[in-house]
Scaffold this motif. Structure first.
Motif, short mmCIF file in Angstrom:
data_model
loop_
_atom_site.label_atom_id
_atom_site.label_comp_id
_atom_site.label_asym_id
_atom_site.label_seq_id
_atom_site.Cartn_x
_atom_site.Cartn_y
_atom_site.Cartn_z
N ALA A 1 -15.64 2.87 -2.51
CA ALA A 1 -14.85 3.98 -1.98
C ALA A 1 -14.48 4.99 -3.04
CB ALA A 1 -13.58 3.44 -1.33
N GLY A 2 -14.88 4.76 -4.29
CA GLY A 2 -14.65 5.74 -5.33
C GLY A 2 -13.57 5.40 -6.33
N HIS A 3 -12.96 4.22 -6.24
CA HIS A 3 -11.91 3.85 -7.18
C HIS A 3 -12.50 3.37 -8.50
CE1 HIS A 3 -8.50 4.13 -4.40
NE2 HIS A 3 -9.29 3.61 -3.47
N ALA A 4 -11.76 3.58 -9.57
CA ALA A 4 -12.10 2.94 -10.84
C ALA A 4 -11.68 1.47 -10.78
CB ALA A 4 -11.40 3.66 -11.98
N VAL A 5 -12.00 0.72 -11.84
CA VAL A 5 -11.69 -0.70 -11.84
C VAL A 5 -10.18 -0.93 -11.71
CG1 VAL A 5 -11.74 -2.80 -13.23
CG2 VAL A 5 -13.75 -1.33 -13.13
N SER A 6 -9.38 -0.15 -12.43
CA SER A 6 -7.92 -0.32 -12.35
C SER A 6 -7.40 -0.04 -10.96
CB SER A 6 -7.23 0.60 -13.36
OG SER A 6 -7.63 1.96 -13.15
N GLY A 7 -7.87 1.06 -10.34
CA GLY A 7 -7.46 1.35 -8.97
C GLY A 7 -7.98 0.34 -7.97
N ALA A 8 -9.19 -0.19 -8.22
CA ALA A 8 -9.75 -1.19 -7.31
C ALA A 8 -8.92 -2.47 -7.33
CB ALA A 8 -11.20 -1.49 -7.71
N LEU A 9 -8.38 -2.82 -8.51
CA LEU A 9 -7.53 -4.00 -8.58
C LEU A 9 -6.28 -3.82 -7.72
CD1 LEU A 9 -7.74 -4.87 -12.38
CD2 LEU A 9 -8.66 -6.21 -10.50
N VAL A 10 -5.69 -2.62 -7.76
CA VAL A 10 -4.49 -2.35 -6.96
C VAL A 10 -4.81 -2.43 -5.47
CG1 VAL A 10 -2.71 -0.64 -6.43
CG2 VAL A 10 -3.50 -0.94 -8.78
N GLU A 11 -5.90 -1.81 -5.06
CA GLU A 11 -6.28 -1.82 -3.64
C GLU A 11 -6.63 -3.23 -3.17
OE1 GLU A 11 -6.14 0.66 -1.48
OE2 GLU A 11 -5.28 1.91 -3.07
N THR A 12 -7.28 -4.00 -4.02
CA THR A 12 -7.66 -5.36 -3.64
C THR A 12 -6.43 -6.24 -3.46
OG1 THR A 12 -9.77 -5.16 -4.80
CG2 THR A 12 -8.99 -7.38 -4.35
N ALA A 13 -5.45 -6.08 -4.34
CA ALA A 13 -4.24 -6.92 -4.26
C ALA A 13 -3.50 -6.69 -2.95
CB ALA A 13 -3.32 -6.61 -5.44
N ARG A 14 -3.55 -5.50 -2.40
CA ARG A 14 -2.82 -5.21 -1.16
C ARG A 14 -3.38 -5.97 0.04
NH1 ARG A 14 -2.54 1.40 -1.90
NH2 ARG A 14 -1.00 1.40 -3.61
N GLY A 15 -4.65 -6.33 0.00
CA GLY A 15 -5.25 -7.00 1.14
C GLY A 15 -5.35 -8.50 1.00
N LEU A 16 -4.72 -9.08 -0.02
CA LEU A 16 -4.82 -10.51 -0.26
C LEU A 16 -3.47 -11.19 -0.08
CD1 LEU A 16 -7.04 -10.47 -3.46
CD2 LEU A 16 -7.78 -10.99 -1.15
N GLU A 17 -3.49 -12.50 -0.04
CA GLU A 17 -2.27 -13.31 0.05
C GLU A 17 -2.36 -14.45 -0.94
OE1 GLU A 17 0.34 -12.55 1.79
OE2 GLU A 17 -0.53 -10.91 2.96
N GLY A 18 -1.23 -15.07 -1.20
CA GLY A 18 -1.21 -16.28 -2.01
C GLY A 18 -1.43 -16.04 -3.48
N ALA A 19 -2.13 -17.00 -4.12
CA ALA A 19 -2.29 -16.98 -5.56
C ALA A 19 -3.08 -15.77 -6.04
CB ALA A 19 -2.99 -18.26 -6.02
N ALA A 20 -4.11 -15.38 -5.29
CA ALA A 20 -4.92 -14.24 -5.71
C ALA A 20 -4.10 -12.96 -5.74
CB ALA A 20 -6.11 -14.08 -4.77
N ARG A 21 -3.25 -12.76 -4.75
CA ARG A 21 -2.41 -11.56 -4.75
C ARG A 21 -1.42 -11.59 -5.91
NH1 ARG A 21 0.31 -8.30 0.25
NH2 ARG A 21 1.35 -6.73 -1.03
N THR A 22 -0.85 -12.76 -6.21
CA THR A 22 0.08 -12.87 -7.33
C THR A 22 -0.59 -12.46 -8.63
OG1 THR A 22 1.29 -14.65 -6.23
CG2 THR A 22 1.54 -14.47 -8.61
N GLU A 23 -1.79 -12.96 -8.87
CA GLU A 23 -2.49 -12.65 -10.11
C GLU A 23 -2.91 -11.18 -10.18
OE1 GLU A 23 -2.84 -14.52 -12.74
OE2 GLU A 23 -1.78 -16.17 -11.79
N LEU A 24 -3.43 -10.65 -9.08
CA LEU A 24 -3.88 -9.26 -9.11
C LEU A 24 -2.71 -8.29 -9.16
CD1 LEU A 24 -6.94 -9.25 -6.69
CD2 LEU A 24 -6.90 -9.36 -9.17
N ASP A 25 -1.59 -8.64 -8.53
CA ASP A 25 -0.39 -7.80 -8.67
C ASP A 25 0.06 -7.74 -10.12
OD1 ASP A 25 -0.14 -6.97 -6.06
OD2 ASP A 25 1.20 -8.60 -5.47
#
Length: 281
Positions: A123-147
């Motif tokens: 969608a055009g995000h850089a790696v840093s922005g992609a990490l933020v967008e990915t964290a919003r759609g996850l739950e549990g341990a993965a969201r904790t780490e990506l946040d």
């Protein structure tokens, strides 16, 4: 009423009064104090945080007190001492188990993270922005780490250092590969989104194979565990049917030696079965 029951009742009321007084001084109920002591254990399973040395000591004390109380109720003072000696070891094993469950949850979430990162990059995000967008759609341990990773990047930490710390905290092959692909793309270039989608597919297939292997060996592992603990169950039933049977066996030197050697062999068999039936990634 005689003096002895009255004295016992007075002692019980005094203990309750002292407990409530301590709670009032601290400004909280006793259950809150216990929850505060066990909070590092909960954080280890929820956030993957390692407890500090003072927190480890408090957990060891709680484990020792709990095992001492259980040993006292079951077998008296000697059993309380023997059981209490395992308090620090039990607390350490429990912390390790919670941490392993946290890492296992992270490992299973790696394909979803790789696929979400690929979509965000597409969608055009850089790696840093992609990490933020990915964290919003996850739950549990993965969201904790990506946040945590997104917050570190937001305050100015280098992306490479944040990703390396994320890989070290996850401690799994799937995250090693995922972070390695991102760092390699930052150095050499290439279509990272396509690479991450292929990586997600390969990791999902690997997880399916592991699940199939665990399902195929579940019955054998359960049967092996049951067989190894049957002698202990038989000894407990014999003691219930005839109180003092185990003490009579322990009173004979040869019988006590044979029983101890049998327990040693059972322990070796249990460890061997667990190692032979372990399914590794």
């Amino acid at each position: 009423m005689s003096a002895a029951p009255l004295a016992g009742l007075a002692a019980a009321v005094a203990v309750l009064a002292l407990w409530e007084a301590l709670a009032a001084i601290e400004g909280r109920v006793p259950a809150d104090g216990l929850a505060r002591l066990l909070r590092p254990l909960a954080r280890a399973g929820r956030d993957g945080r390692e407890p500090t040395p003072p927190e480890r000591r408090r957990l060891a004390l709680v484990g020792t007190a709990t095992l001492c109380a259980g040993g006292w109720l079951v077998g008296g003072p000697l059993a309380a001492l023997v059981a209490g000696a395992g308090g620090p070891i039990g607390a350490g094993l429990l912390l390790r188990r919670r941490r392993q469950r946290y890492r296992a949850e992270l490992e299973r979430a790696a394909p979803a993270v790789a696929r979400s990162l690929a979509d965000a990059l597409g969608a055009g995000h850089a790696v840093s922005g992609a990490l933020v967008e990915t964290a919003r759609g996850l739950e549990g341990a993965a969201r904790t780490e990506l946040d945590g990773a997104a917050a570190a990047i937001a305050v100015g930490e280098p992306v490479d250092a944040v990703l390396e710390r994320l890989r070290a905290r996850a401690g799994g092959q799937a995250w090693d590969t995922l972070v390695g692909a991102i760092l390699l793309q930052r150095e050499a270039g290439g279509d990272l989104a396509t690479l991450l989608r292929e990586l997600a597919g390969a990791q999902e297939e690997a997880q399916r194979l592991l699940d199939d292997a665990r399902a195929a060996t579940a019955q054998a592992r359960f049967t092996g565990g049951v067989v190894t603990v049957l002698p202990a169950g038989a000894a407990a039933l014999a003691e219930l049917a005839s109180p003092g049977a185990l003490a009579a066996v322990a009173a004979l030197p040869l019988a006590a030696w044979l029983a101890g050697f049998a327990l040693f062999l059972q322990a070796i068999a249990l460890v061997a079965i667990r190692r032979l039936s372990r399914v590794r990634a």
